[in-house]
Design an enzyme around this catalytic site. Structure first.
Site, PDB file in Angstrom:
ATOM      1  N   GLN A  70       0.822  -1.216   0.000  1.00 35.15           N
ATOM      2  CA  GLN A  70       0.000   0.000   0.000  1.00 35.15           C
ATOM      3  C   GLN A  70       0.857   1.267   0.000  1.00 35.15           C
ATOM      4  OE1 GLN A  70      -2.823  -1.690   3.407  1.00 35.15           O
ATOM      5  NE2 GLN A  70      -3.516   0.287   2.667  1.00 35.15           N
ATOM      6  N   HIS A  71       0.226   2.356  -0.384  1.00 38.38           N
ATOM      7  CA  HIS A  71       0.695   3.746  -0.165  1.00 38.38           C
ATOM      8  C   HIS A  71       1.844   4.255  -1.031  1.00 38.38           C
ATOM      9  CE1 HIS A  71      -1.647   3.204   3.474  1.00 38.38           C
ATOM     10  NE2 HIS A  71      -0.764   2.385   3.995  1.00 38.38           N
ATOM     11  N   ASP A 223      -2.186  -4.830  -0.552  1.00 34.07           N
ATOM     12  CA  ASP A 223      -1.845  -6.209  -0.141  1.00 34.07           C
ATOM     13  C   ASP A 223      -2.657  -6.676   1.070  1.00 34.07           C
ATOM     14  OD1 ASP A 223      -0.417  -4.568   1.638  1.00 34.07           O
ATOM     15  OD2 ASP A 223       1.518  -5.525   1.262  1.00 34.07           O
TER      16      ASP A 223
HETATM   17  O1  LIG Z   1       1.670   0.326   4.968  1.00 31.97           O
HETATM   18  C1  LIG Z   1       1.118  -0.756   5.077  1.00 31.97           C
HETATM   19  C2  LIG Z   1      -0.307  -0.839   5.452  1.00 31.97           C
HETATM   20  O2  LIG Z   1      -0.899   0.398   5.740  1.00 31.97           O
HETATM   21  C3  LIG Z   1       1.891  -2.013   4.814  1.00 31.97           C
HETATM   22  O3  LIG Z   1       1.224  -3.128   5.301  1.00 31.97           O
HETATM   23  C4  LIG Z   1       2.202  -2.150   3.331  1.00 31.97           C
HETATM   24  O4  LIG Z   1       1.009  -2.442   2.641  1.00 31.97           O
HETATM   25  C5  LIG Z   1       3.317  -3.151   3.052  1.00 31.97           C
HETATM   26  O5  LIG Z   1       2.986  -4.449   3.389  1.00 31.97           O
HETATM   27  P1  LIG Z   1       3.960  -5.729   3.400  1.00 31.97           P
HETATM   28  O6  LIG Z   1       4.854  -5.641   2.213  1.00 31.97           O
HETATM   29  O7  LIG Z   1       4.652  -5.746   4.700  1.00 31.97           O
HETATM   30  O8  LIG Z   1       3.009  -6.891   3.268  1.00 31.97           O
END
Ligand SMILES: O=C(CO)[C@@H](O)[C@H](O)COP(=O)(O)O
Ligand SMILES: Nc1ncnc2c1ncn2[C@@H]1O[C@H](COP(=O)(O)OP(=O)(O)O)[C@@H](O)[C@H]1O
EC number: 2.7.1.17
Length: 465
Positions: A70-71, A223
């Site tokens: 995300q983000h 994700d």
């Molecule tokens: O910033 C967040 C959720 O807000 C993280 O959960 C990212 O989405 C990355 O996830 P992973 O790569 O650790 O699964």
């Protein structure tokens, strides 16, 4: 023969691709490729990784979908070329910009009212403001902004109009989870100019594009929203993902509303919501412990299990890379309570306990802010494979924990979304998870108590500068 679908997870450390039977959800083939290290990454590397991981499976899929970290801010120019490296969710440089934007939006409550969450450095909008402040040339060249999963989906479609979904859009801080629309005025506020934004689907199962060989491409999602789909989570179910990030997420029918920032109010990929408590430090806490002790994952787990609850007084507050929940972007980790009798086993135990205590706080925050007790708690993500994590989680969470069979649930959720788009049905296909097991243990509230005491004490240090 049942159609096959392809689910892709473009996550922080790796790209994973699963070829899945669309009727049953059975995984037929799995491939992966590494993503680059760092919190600032050339996004074209994700396209190479998806070609390597998913390329050989593409021809066999009738539908495809991408879940992604995300983000992350992917800035493109008028020609669709990358303007600068993507700033990822775990890049904390935009913390002052997040503070400034909250103030300009009218304070914490106003931020939650507008975007569903309290702005933090992880969110895309704060990264846009950082670009405005620090790289005016990049700001001038930028014509559109995409999330990592949008960028990968567009690549699979061979270019053309970018598209996204409500789940991932809800982590940008320029999307309203109330009206389910972009808020272009917040892009302008952040960057000082407007940008083109990806198309949002009319329904979660809409086919958004096709590959050159005609396979349908679904909207994809963030994700964590993908993981909720992959686990077929129902309302009140909580997943605790221990990947690069630590994520406690609950599927909820109601829009969350937490101005403290402990729980973000994201949307999910199905029309519901996904309140989440997210930490920047998770699986890498154990990596750091392993490096310190020079041991393998398995040895780290065995060392930790050979110590006792509370690690004979050793406590770790694991904010190695700064933290987001609680919001301490400049923090570093603190290890306390060592004596000359402290052993390697105690250190390993303190690392595992520190990780689990930070997640226990996430679960508590979720339950407090949603007013809903977790119906189930399911552990997933790379570090959920650790024997020590599996055995100690129920003791530290103080309740039974479900251990889902080791699998790539984000990619599986993306596959489920692809199968949903292919069927066009009202609901996603019903896939059942087999082989989950429930683990219980005697609760050790004193371990969480010591952790919270250290957390409070270090908050005081932080506020004294
Ligand atoms: O910033 C967040 C959720 O807000 C993280 O959960 C990212 O989405 C990355 O996830 P992973 O790569 O650790 O699964
Ligand atoms: N047996 C294990 N014990 C502890 N950690 C593990 C184990 N296996 C994998 N990991 C960790 O899991 C992490 C990757 O998890 P994953 O959920 O795939 O992350 P992401 O989705 O963020 O890329 C890595 O940091 C890796 O060290």
């Amino acid at each position: 023969m049942a159609p096959t679908v392809l689910g892709i997870d473009s996550s922080t450390q790796a790209t994973k691709a699963l070829l899945v039977d669309a009727e049953t959800g059975a995984v037929l083939e799995e491939r992966r490729a590494a993503n680059p290290e760092g919190t600032e990454v050339d996004p074209r590397a994700w396209l190479d990784a998806v070609d390597e991981a998913a390329g050989p499976l593409l021809e066999r899929a009738e539908a495809i979908s991408v879940g992604g970290q995300q983000h992350g801010m992917v800035l493109l120019d008028e020609q669709g070329e990358v303007v600068r490296d993507a700033l990822l969710w775990n890049d904390t440089r935009s913390a002052p910009q997040a503070e400034a934007l909250i103030e300009e939006m009218g304070g914490a409550e106003a931020s939650v009212e507008e975007i569903g969450s309290l702005m933090v450095a992880s969110f895309t909008a704060s990264k846009l403001r950082w670009v405005r402040d620090e790289e005016p040339d990049s700001a001038r060249r930028a014509a559109s902004v995409l999330l990592p999963h949008d960028y990968v989906s567009r690549h699979l479609a061979g270019g053309g109009e970018a598209f996204t979904d409500r789940g991932d859009a809800s982590g940008t801080a320029y999307y309203s989870t109330r009206t389910e629309e972009w808020k272009p005025e917040l892009v302008e506020l952040a960057l000082g100019k407007g940008l083109e934004l990806p198309r949002l689907p009319g329904s979660p199962q809409e086919i958004m594009a096709r590959t050159s060989s005609g396979a349908a491409i679904a909207a994809g999602t963030g994700d964590n929203m993908g993981a909720a789909l992959g686990l077929s989570q129902g309302e009140g179910d909580v997943s605790v993902s221990i990947g690069t990030s630590g994520v406690c997420a609950m599927v909820s029918p109601t829009r969350p509303n937490d101005a403290s920032g402990a729980v973000t109010g994201f949307a999910d990929a199905t029309g519901r919501f996904l309140p989440m408590a997210t930490t920047i430090n998770a699986a890498r806490i154990l990596e750091a412990g392993r490096a310190l002790l020079s041991v393998s994952h398995e040895e780290m787990a065995q060392l930790a299990l050979a110590s006792v609850p509370g690690a004979r007084g050793v406590t770790l507050l694991p904010y190695f890379d700064g933290e987001r929940t609680p919001n301490r972007p400049d923090a570093r980790a603190t290890l306390t309570g060592m004596s000359t009798a402290t052993t390697r086993e105690d250190i390993a135990r303190a690392y595992v306990e520190g990780l689990l205590c930070s997640l226990a706080d996430g679960i508590t925050a979720l339950e407090d802010r949603t007013g809903t007790s977790a119906a189930t708690i399911t552990l997933i993500g790379g570090a959920a494979r650790s024997e020590a994590v599996q055995q100690l989680a129920p003791a530290i969470f103080g309740r039974a924990v479900t251990i889902a069979p080791a699998a790539e649930y984000v990619a599986l959720g993306a596959a489920r979304q692809a199968a949903w788009a292919l069927s066009g049905d009202q609901e996603p296909p019903a896939w059942t998870l087999t082989d989950s097991r429930t683990v219980e243990a005697e609760a050790t509230p004193e371990v969480l108590g010591a952790y919270r005491e250290l957390k409070d004490r270090t908050a005081e240090w932080a506020s004294k500068g």
